[in-house]
Design a protein around this motif. Structure first.
Motif, mmCIF file in Angstrom:
data_model
loop_
_atom_site.group_PDB
_atom_site.id
_atom_site.type_symbol
_atom_site.label_atom_id
_atom_site.label_comp_id
_atom_site.label_asym_id
_atom_site.label_seq_id
_atom_site.Cartn_x
_atom_site.Cartn_y
_atom_site.Cartn_z
ATOM 1 N N ALA A 1 -3.797 -1.479 0.429
ATOM 2 C CA ALA A 1 -2.367 -0.340 1.034
ATOM 3 C C ALA A 1 -1.437 -1.133 0.597
ATOM 4 O O ALA A 1 -0.029 -0.873 0.551
ATOM 5 C CB ALA A 1 -3.103 0.301 2.391
ATOM 6 N N ILE A 2 -1.338 -2.595 1.040
ATOM 7 C CA ILE A 2 0.118 -3.031 0.809
ATOM 8 C C ILE A 2 0.710 -2.974 -0.948
ATOM 9 O O ILE A 2 2.153 -2.775 -0.770
ATOM 10 C CB ILE A 2 -0.339 -4.225 0.889
ATOM 11 N N VAL A 3 0.291 -3.135 -1.784
ATOM 12 C CA VAL A 3 0.426 -2.853 -2.957
ATOM 13 C C VAL A 3 1.363 -1.683 -3.289
ATOM 14 O O VAL A 3 2.362 -1.471 -3.862
ATOM 15 C CB VAL A 3 -0.181 -3.330 -3.618
ATOM 16 N N ASP A 4 0.590 -0.509 -2.817
ATOM 17 C CA ASP A 4 1.189 0.851 -2.950
ATOM 18 C C ASP A 4 2.464 1.000 -1.975
ATOM 19 O O ASP A 4 3.599 2.029 -2.565
ATOM 20 C CB ASP A 4 0.409 1.923 -2.264
ATOM 21 N N LEU A 5 2.595 -0.226 -1.091
ATOM 22 C CA LEU A 5 4.102 0.164 -0.140
ATOM 23 C C LEU A 5 4.754 -0.939 -0.947
ATOM 24 O O LEU A 5 5.823 -1.025 0.253
ATOM 25 C CB LEU A 5 3.855 0.333 1.290
ATOM 26 N N LEU A 6 4.909 -1.504 -1.983
ATOM 27 C CA LEU A 6 5.804 -2.759 -1.855
ATOM 28 C C LEU A 6 6.541 -1.980 -2.104
ATOM 29 O O LEU A 6 7.866 -3.488 -1.810
ATOM 30 C CB LEU A 6 5.349 -3.527 -3.259
ATOM 31 N N GLY A 7 7.346 -1.463 -2.843
ATOM 32 C CA GLY A 7 8.213 -1.006 -2.876
ATOM 33 C C GLY A 7 9.380 -1.843 -4.336
ATOM 34 O O GLY A 7 9.424 -2.649 -4.671
ATOM 35 N N PRO A 8 9.999 -1.657 -2.961
ATOM 36 C CA PRO A 8 11.829 -2.469 -4.168
ATOM 37 C C PRO A 8 11.876 -4.111 -3.353
ATOM 38 O O PRO A 8 12.772 -4.641 -4.061
ATOM 39 C CB PRO A 8 13.254 -2.056 -3.440
ATOM 40 N N ARG A 9 10.945 -4.307 -2.619
ATOM 41 C CA ARG A 9 10.971 -5.836 -1.919
ATOM 42 C C ARG A 9 9.786 -7.073 -3.048
ATOM 43 O O ARG A 9 10.168 -8.338 -2.691
ATOM 44 C CB ARG A 9 10.294 -5.792 -0.343
ATOM 45 N N THR A 10 9.595 -6.262 -4.097
ATOM 46 C CA THR A 10 9.709 -7.586 -5.200
ATOM 47 C C THR A 10 10.128 -7.389 -6.265
ATOM 48 O O THR A 10 10.877 -5.923 -6.630
ATOM 49 C CB THR A 10 7.799 -7.233 -5.092
ATOM 50 N N HIS A 11 10.290 -8.513 -7.463
ATOM 51 C CA HIS A 11 11.677 -8.250 -8.543
ATOM 52 C C HIS A 11 10.867 -6.480 -9.608
ATOM 53 O O HIS A 11 11.715 -6.223 -9.688
ATOM 54 C CB HIS A 11 11.254 -9.634 -9.574
ATOM 55 N N GLU A 12 9.574 -6.476 -9.564
ATOM 56 C CA GLU A 12 9.045 -5.994 -10.533
ATOM 57 C C GLU A 12 8.237 -4.931 -9.476
ATOM 58 O O GLU A 12 7.639 -5.489 -8.411
ATOM 59 C CB GLU A 12 8.431 -6.423 -11.845
ATOM 60 N N THR A 13 8.000 -3.675 -9.899
ATOM 61 C CA THR A 13 6.817 -2.472 -9.664
ATOM 62 C C THR A 13 5.496 -3.526 -9.840
ATOM 63 O O THR A 13 5.113 -4.245 -11.170
ATOM 64 C CB THR A 13 6.638 -1.492 -10.261
ATOM 65 N N TRP A 14 4.753 -3.972 -8.684
ATOM 66 C CA TRP A 14 3.229 -3.798 -8.829
ATOM 67 C C TRP A 14 2.394 -2.856 -8.229
ATOM 68 O O TRP A 14 2.604 -2.035 -7.984
ATOM 69 C CB TRP A 14 3.257 -5.059 -7.843
ATOM 70 N N ALA A 15 1.311 -2.773 -9.354
ATOM 71 C CA ALA A 15 0.106 -1.648 -9.715
ATOM 72 C C ALA A 15 -1.213 -3.080 -8.895
ATOM 73 O O ALA A 15 -1.512 -4.163 -9.539
ATOM 74 C CB ALA A 15 0.019 -0.822 -10.769
ATOM 75 N N TYR A 16 -2.464 -1.837 -8.498
ATOM 76 C CA TYR A 16 -3.260 -2.875 -8.256
ATOM 77 C C TYR A 16 -4.682 -1.858 -9.414
ATOM 78 O O TYR A 16 -4.721 -1.191 -9.836
ATOM 79 C CB TYR A 16 -4.264 -2.263 -7.102
ATOM 80 N N THR A 17 -5.188 -3.016 -10.035
ATOM 81 C CA THR A 17 -6.279 -2.918 -11.249
ATOM 82 C C THR A 17 -7.349 -4.423 -10.932
ATOM 83 O O THR A 17 -7.359 -4.912 -9.507
ATOM 84 C CB THR A 17 -5.242 -3.198 -12.071
ATOM 85 N N THR A 18 -8.170 -4.075 -12.445
ATOM 86 C CA THR A 18 -9.200 -5.277 -11.740
ATOM 87 C C THR A 18 -8.823 -6.464 -12.616
ATOM 88 O O THR A 18 -7.836 -6.434 -13.043
ATOM 89 C CB THR A 18 -10.463 -4.626 -12.729
#
Length: 317
Positions: A19-36
């Motif tokens: 849920a956090i990764v889905d909501l990170l948005g612009p607060r991180t330098h790059e876009t993040w996604a959850y994976t294995t």
């Protein structure tokens, strides 16, 4: 695009992480996604899970993705980045913003400390780095100049005066070092007195923003002061008095509206907004606080109300 994986998390923690990764948005330098974990650029390892630690040690400890050890206490696992339970978005963001550009260097250090350079245009602004770090100790240094912020208690210690620290730390080309630790850093003078960090954060916000608004804020979003800024801020720039009155209005205002009403430079407005947001004096109207506003609200005295009334009348707000 960067990918974050995990090893050994409980079902609840994994759900929260996703849920956090889905909501990170612009607060991180790059876009993040959850994976294995095997496809990840960074992995979160439950340091309290013996099987998870064994799997990490046999597959990822010497090479591969950057590692963040997630524990409920101290650990001797050889990873630079440690995250305390429970999982909080701001804490995770602070780590992701240090691991996304480089592989994990190995170290035998047992202290949960992150150190990374923050120099030049490639790095995010100093105010943004401070905002993204919500707990522990943040040490910002260059040469003999050092500032340590206790983000839990909203206090700080410095090696020099506030003015001297700001002059050295805020230039865009300053090769400053930023270190985060959950424990008090070694080497601090035990005789040093910890002071409120409000004045320091205000000055860093004004001088260090370089016209770059904190990422969680929007130029069109309505913002409201919940306390009057320090007098020293008004002496820095007389225009801040008018900005204080405008942002103290009942319905608040926006950066865009302040620009239209006061005809000030956007750099000045952004510096003021970042300064008050960093120091917990600003809230988003109808939303969550724009910064950790633990300082709370305090009633303003009759003299202050009189000043505000006159300023608002002059500004027609």
């Amino acid at each position: 695009m960067k990918n974050l994986g995990s090893i050994g998390l409980s079902p609840k923690d994994e759900t929260v992480l996703k849920a956090i990764v889905d909501l990170l948005g612009p607060r991180t330098h790059e876009t993040w996604a959850y994976t294995t974990a095997d496809k990840a650029d960074a992995i979160l390892v439950d340091g309290d899970n013996v099987d998870a630690v064994a799997h990490w040690e046999s597959h990822y400890s010497e090479s591969g993705p950057c590692t963040i050890i997630y524990t409920s206490g101290e650990t001797s696992l050889p990873a630079r980045r440690h995250l305390m339970k429970p999982l909080r978005a701001a804490d995770l963001i602070a780590h992701l913003n240090t691991v996304e550009d480089a592989p994990e260097p190995q170290t035998s250090a047992t202290r949960d400390t992150d150190t990374a350079p923050a120099a030049g245009a490639a790095a995010q602004s100093l105010p943004q780095t401070i905002f993204d770090t919500s707990n522990g100790y943040l040490t910002i240094s260059i040469g003999d100049y050092s500032l340590t912020l206790n983000r839990d208690h909203h206090t700080c210690v410095t090696s020099h005066t506030i003015g001297q620290m700001v002059e050295v730390l805020v230039p865009r080309d300053a090769e400053i070092m930023v270190a985060h630790s959950l424990e008090e850093p070694e080497g601090l003078n035990p005789d040093q007195v910890w002071h409120s960090d409000r004045n320091m954060l205000c000055w860093l916000g004004v001088r260090g923003s370089h016209g770059q608004l904190l990422r969680h804020l929007e130029k069109g979003g309505r913002l409201k002061l919940n306390r009057w800024p320090p007098p020293s801020l008004m002496k820095e720039n007389p225009a801040f008095l008018n900005l204080s009155a405008l942002f103290s209005g009942h319905s608040g205002t926006s950066v865009q509206e302040a620009d239209e009403r006061l005809n000030l430079s956007e750099r000045d407005i952004v510096g003021f907004v970042n300064a008050t947001a960093l120091s917990g004096l600003l809230t988003q109207v109808g939303g969550a606080p724009s910064a950790s506003s633990q300082a709370g609200k305090e009633p303003k005295g009759p003299a202050t109300k009189g000043i505000l009334s006159k300023l608002r009348s002059r500004l027609r707000i």
